[in-house]
Scaffold this motif. Structure first.
Motif, short mmCIF file in Angstrom:
data_model
loop_
_atom_site.label_atom_id
_atom_site.label_comp_id
_atom_site.label_asym_id
_atom_site.label_seq_id
_atom_site.Cartn_x
_atom_site.Cartn_y
_atom_site.Cartn_z
N LYS A 97 -1.62 6.27 7.17
CA LYS A 97 -1.83 7.08 5.98
C LYS A 97 -0.61 7.94 5.67
O LYS A 97 -0.02 8.51 6.57
N ILE A 98 -0.28 8.02 4.39
CA ILE A 98 0.81 8.87 3.93
C ILE A 98 0.19 9.99 3.12
O ILE A 98 -0.48 9.76 2.14
N ASP A 99 0.36 11.22 3.55
CA ASP A 99 -0.20 12.36 2.80
C ASP A 99 0.85 13.09 2.02
O ASP A 99 1.97 13.12 2.26
N GLU B 286 -6.04 3.11 10.15
CA GLU B 286 -5.06 3.94 10.87
C GLU B 286 -4.09 3.10 11.68
O GLU B 286 -2.92 3.44 11.78
N TRP C 160 0.83 -1.20 0.00
CA TRP C 160 0.00 0.00 0.00
C TRP C 160 0.87 1.25 0.00
O TRP C 160 1.87 1.33 0.70
N GLN C 161 0.45 2.23 -0.78
CA GLN C 161 1.14 3.51 -0.80
C GLN C 161 0.32 4.59 -0.10
O GLN C 161 0.89 5.51 0.48
N ASN C 162 -1.01 4.50 -0.18
CA ASN C 162 -1.86 5.51 0.42
C ASN C 162 -3.30 5.00 0.47
O ASN C 162 -3.65 4.07 -0.25
N TRP C 163 -4.11 5.64 1.30
CA TRP C 163 -5.54 5.34 1.36
C TRP C 163 -6.28 6.60 1.78
O TRP C 163 -5.72 7.51 2.34
N ARG C 164 -7.58 6.59 1.49
CA ARG C 164 -8.41 7.73 1.85
C ARG C 164 -9.88 7.31 1.88
O ARG C 164 -10.31 6.50 1.07
N PHE D 288 -7.79 3.15 -2.04
CA PHE D 288 -6.42 2.85 -1.62
C PHE D 288 -5.58 2.53 -2.85
O PHE D 288 -6.07 2.02 -3.84
N LYS D 289 -4.32 2.90 -2.73
CA LYS D 289 -3.39 2.73 -3.84
C LYS D 289 -2.30 1.75 -3.42
O LYS D 289 -1.66 1.92 -2.39
N CYS E 181 -2.24 0.37 8.63
CA CYS E 181 -1.63 0.93 7.43
C CYS E 181 -1.66 2.46 7.53
O CYS E 181 -2.50 3.10 6.91
#
Length: 130
Positions: free
Chosen positions: A128-130, A123, A84-88, A100-101, A126
């Motif tokens: 979150k990366i902003d 949270e 995973w690189q990011n999620w929202r 999610f990416k 994984c």
């Protein structure tokens, strides 16, 4: 294995279904049919029924290392957190879409699961990366 939600990231957490989106779509389709928009109402109603079926049959399970998509006893797809690189979650007030990416792909899922537990699990497992 299904457990109730705890802060222990080693346990498996299965999210409870949420029928909010399917119900809103089905209820919205009824007035559309009544006011003379049967095609639009029918499409929205069928989409609502499809999402209702998905909410009834699919489960998201957060394990120590992966997010698993399960139907009954069958694992449909595994998403390792390491990829995973990011999620929202879109629309925090009324959560309707989970994004999610991963390294090689992007995923959009309607929120057919308990949104509070979904966010808490994300949270914890994984960040979150902003």
């Amino acid at each position: 294995m299904t457990t109730s939600f705890t802060s222990n990231t080693a346990s498996t957490v299965e999210l409870k279904p949420s029928y909010n989106i399917p119900i809103v779509l089905i209820v919205t389709s009824i007035p559309l049919v009544i006011i003379g928009q049967p095609l639009a109402g029918g499409i929205i109603g069928l989409f609502g029924l499809f999402l209702m079926y998905q909410a009834v049959t699919l489960r998201l399970q957060f394990t120590a290392t992966d997010l698993d998509l399960v139907r009954g006893d069958n694992l449909l797809r595994r998403f390792p957190y390491s990829e995973w690189q990011n999620w929202r979650i879109f629309w925090n007030v009324i959560p309707i879409l989970f994004y999610f990416k991963e390294i090689k792909s992007i995923h959009f899922l309607p929120i057919l699961f308990d949104p509070k537990t979904l966010k808490t699990c994300l949270e914890e497992r994984c960040p979150k990366i902003d």
